[in-house]
Design an enzyme around this catalytic site. Structure first.
Site, short mmCIF file in Angstrom:
data_model
loop_
_atom_site.label_atom_id
_atom_site.label_comp_id
_atom_site.label_asym_id
_atom_site.label_seq_id
_atom_site.Cartn_x
_atom_site.Cartn_y
_atom_site.Cartn_z
N TYR A 110 -19.70 2.75 -0.67
CA TYR A 110 -18.66 3.78 -0.57
C TYR A 110 -19.26 5.16 -0.89
O TYR A 110 -19.05 6.12 -0.15
CB TYR A 110 -17.49 3.46 -1.49
CG TYR A 110 -16.39 4.49 -1.39
CD1 TYR A 110 -15.67 4.65 -0.20
CD2 TYR A 110 -16.09 5.33 -2.46
CE1 TYR A 110 -14.66 5.62 -0.10
CE2 TYR A 110 -15.09 6.30 -2.36
CZ TYR A 110 -14.38 6.44 -1.18
OH TYR A 110 -13.40 7.40 -1.07
N GLU A 137 -2.90 3.77 -1.06
CA GLU A 137 -3.23 2.35 -1.04
C GLU A 137 -4.72 2.12 -1.28
O GLU A 137 -5.24 1.02 -1.10
CB GLU A 137 -2.80 1.75 0.32
CG GLU A 137 -1.29 1.79 0.49
CD GLU A 137 -0.83 1.27 1.84
OE1 GLU A 137 -1.67 0.77 2.63
OE2 GLU A 137 0.37 1.39 2.12
N VAL A 172 -6.83 9.76 -6.83
CA VAL A 172 -5.53 10.12 -6.26
C VAL A 172 -4.63 8.89 -6.29
O VAL A 172 -4.90 7.91 -5.59
CB VAL A 172 -5.68 10.62 -4.80
CG1 VAL A 172 -4.34 11.15 -4.29
CG2 VAL A 172 -6.77 11.67 -4.68
N ARG A 214 -4.35 2.24 12.32
CA ARG A 214 -4.21 0.94 12.98
C ARG A 214 -2.77 0.47 12.96
O ARG A 214 -2.27 -0.10 13.92
CB ARG A 214 -5.10 -0.10 12.28
CG ARG A 214 -6.59 0.12 12.51
CD ARG A 214 -7.42 -0.73 11.57
NE ARG A 214 -7.10 -0.42 10.18
CZ ARG A 214 -7.68 -1.00 9.13
NH1 ARG A 214 -8.60 -1.92 9.32
NH2 ARG A 214 -7.35 -0.65 7.91
N SER A 263 -15.33 12.90 -1.00
CA SER A 263 -14.88 12.34 -2.28
C SER A 263 -15.85 12.78 -3.35
O SER A 263 -17.02 13.10 -3.07
CB SER A 263 -14.88 10.81 -2.21
OG SER A 263 -14.68 10.27 -3.50
N1 LIG Z 1 -7.25 7.73 -3.32
C1 LIG Z 1 -8.34 8.25 -3.86
O1 LIG Z 1 -8.51 8.17 -5.11
C2 LIG Z 1 -9.35 8.98 -3.02
C3 LIG Z 1 -10.29 9.79 -3.68
C4 LIG Z 1 -11.23 10.47 -2.94
C5 LIG Z 1 -11.24 10.36 -1.56
N2 LIG Z 1 -10.34 9.56 -0.92
C6 LIG Z 1 -10.40 9.46 0.53
O2 LIG Z 1 -9.17 9.90 1.07
C7 LIG Z 1 -8.97 9.28 2.34
C8 LIG Z 1 -7.56 8.71 2.41
O3 LIG Z 1 -7.45 7.65 1.49
P1 LIG Z 1 -6.12 7.34 0.66
O4 LIG Z 1 -6.45 7.53 -0.76
O5 LIG Z 1 -4.96 8.03 1.23
O6 LIG Z 1 -6.04 5.76 0.89
P2 LIG Z 1 -5.03 4.84 1.77
O7 LIG Z 1 -3.64 5.06 1.30
O8 LIG Z 1 -5.60 3.47 1.69
O9 LIG Z 1 -5.18 5.42 3.23
C9 LIG Z 1 -6.27 5.11 4.06
C10 LIG Z 1 -5.86 5.31 5.51
O10 LIG Z 1 -7.01 5.02 6.34
C11 LIG Z 1 -6.58 4.21 7.41
N3 LIG Z 1 -7.66 3.36 7.90
C12 LIG Z 1 -8.41 2.47 7.21
N4 LIG Z 1 -9.26 1.84 8.05
C13 LIG Z 1 -9.04 2.34 9.29
C14 LIG Z 1 -9.60 2.08 10.57
N5 LIG Z 1 -10.55 1.16 10.77
N6 LIG Z 1 -9.12 2.78 11.63
C15 LIG Z 1 -8.15 3.71 11.46
N7 LIG Z 1 -7.58 4.00 10.28
C16 LIG Z 1 -8.03 3.31 9.21
C17 LIG Z 1 -5.42 3.38 6.86
O11 LIG Z 1 -4.51 3.03 7.91
P3 LIG Z 1 -4.41 1.59 8.64
O12 LIG Z 1 -4.71 0.55 7.60
O13 LIG Z 1 -2.99 1.56 9.13
O14 LIG Z 1 -5.41 1.66 9.74
C18 LIG Z 1 -4.73 4.39 5.95
O15 LIG Z 1 -3.79 5.15 6.67
C19 LIG Z 1 -10.08 8.24 2.50
O16 LIG Z 1 -11.09 8.77 3.32
C20 LIG Z 1 -10.59 8.06 1.08
O17 LIG Z 1 -11.92 7.65 1.06
C21 LIG Z 1 -9.37 8.87 -1.63
#
Ligand SMILES: NC(=O)c1ccc[n+]([C@@H]2O[C@H](COP(=O)([O-])OP(=O)(O)OC[C@H]3O[C@@H](n4cnc5c(N)ncnc54)[C@H](OP(=O)(O)O)[C@@H]3O)[C@@H](O)[C@H]2O)c1
Length: 258
Positions: free
Chosen positions: A153, A190, A186, A35, A140
């Site tokens: 979630y 954010e 991770v 976004r 996840s």
């Molecule tokens: N961090 C962890 O501990 C962890 C662990 C397991 C799995 N994951 C998974 O890894 C993936 C990436 O997460 P992350 O850890 O890198 O978190 P992050 O830094 O918060 O990144 C999430 C991304 O998703 C985008 N996003 C959120 N809502 C959106 C929407 N409606 N449309 C389009 N884009 C959207 C955000 O961009 P905008 O806000 O600019 O749209 C951001 O770029 C997620 O699927 C998360 O569930 C994360």
């Protein structure tokens, strides 16, 4: 690895951003979608060391019209798509389900499941027509193991795991691969800040006192999965910090004094 056209969602921060940069540094043509277009533009401009290319596109996965608009606007670029990395996703809140806000429940379902499915449904015909392609879905450990305060979630990520497995059956014989990457905690993303609605202190506390993974660790793993020869599909990778034996357990390593 031959040069590929790769679309990655959620590339404005965290795992998505790190993966987009790493893949462009390896020579691929990468389209970053999210976004926050300004964030994507900043990343694309501030990355001079890439040998591939970085394009950007605005998409809100929780809005079907936005997905349609994105696919329409970037139709020409997408017509040569080799890889779709469905990375965008979010958790909102850690309250028990009975205390959660239904609007946030809906946002998680719309983004993590419905948006992923809609975008995949739009782009799969391109891969089927070209008789090649790779879909990488971010699951996840929360999709394998439920925990208190994670009802929605966990459910959305379990859905990502199941739909990925079923998709592999549906796509059997088409030469299209489907992989799931399922990380534990991770840091340098954010994710927690979003989950705790901007409470930075609380978000940071999730990663304190033990060794976490970071976004580049996951990016390296995704790059490795994409780099396997076409006859091999890495179906699922679960990556956990060594100090996190399960979704809910932390066991920090304390080196013994010698
Ligand atoms: N961090 C962890 O501990 C962890 C662990 C397991 C799995 N994951 C998974 O890894 C993936 C990436 O997460 P992350 O850890 O890198 O978190 P992050 O830094 O918060 O990144 C999430 C991304 O998703 C985008 N996003 C959120 N809502 C959106 C929407 N409606 N449309 C389009 N884009 C959207 C955000 O961009 P905008 O806000 O600019 O749209 C951001 O770029 C997620 O699927 C998360 O569930 C994360």
């Amino acid at each position: 690895m031959p040069k590929k056209k790769i679309l990655i969602t959620g590339a404005s921060s965290g795992i998505g951003r790190a993966t987009a940069l790493m893949l462009a540094q390896k020579g691929h043509d990468v389209m970053m979608a999210a976004r926050r277009l300004d964030r994507l533009a900043h990343t694309a401009v501030m990355s001079p060391s890439i040998t591939g290319s970085l394009s950007i596109g605005a998409i809100d996965l929780s809005d079907p019209d936005s997905i349609d608009k994105f696919c329409h606007q970037h139709g020409e670029w997408l017509s040569g798509l080799d890889v779709l990395i469905n990375n965008a996703g979010l958790a909102l809140g850690r309250e028990p389900f009975q205390d959660s806000h239904l609007s946030e429940v809906q946002t998680m379902i719309d983004t993590n499941v419905s948006g992923l499915l809609r975008l995949t449904h739009r782009l799969l015909p391109i891969m089927i027509e070209r008789e090649r392609g790779h879909i990488v879905n971010l699951g996840s450990v929360a999709g394998r193991e439920a925990y208190a305060g994670g009802t929605i979630y966990c459910a959305t990520k379990a859905a990502v795991h199941m739909l990925s497995e079923a998709l592999r059956h549906d796509l059997g014989g088409t030469n299209i691969r489907v992989s799931i990457i399922a990380p534990g905690r991770v840091a340098e993303t954010e994710f927690s800040e979003v989950r705790f609605r901007g409470d930075e202190k609380l978000a940071q506390s999730v990663y304190e006192g033990y060794r976490t993974m970071n976004a580049r660790d996951i990016a390296e793993t995704i790059a490795w999965v994409l780099d396997r020869p076409e006859h091999i599909n890495i179906q699922e990778i679960v990556l956990m910090p060594t100090d996190q034996p399960s979704a809910t357990t932390l066991k920090p390593y304390r080196p013994s004094a010698t």
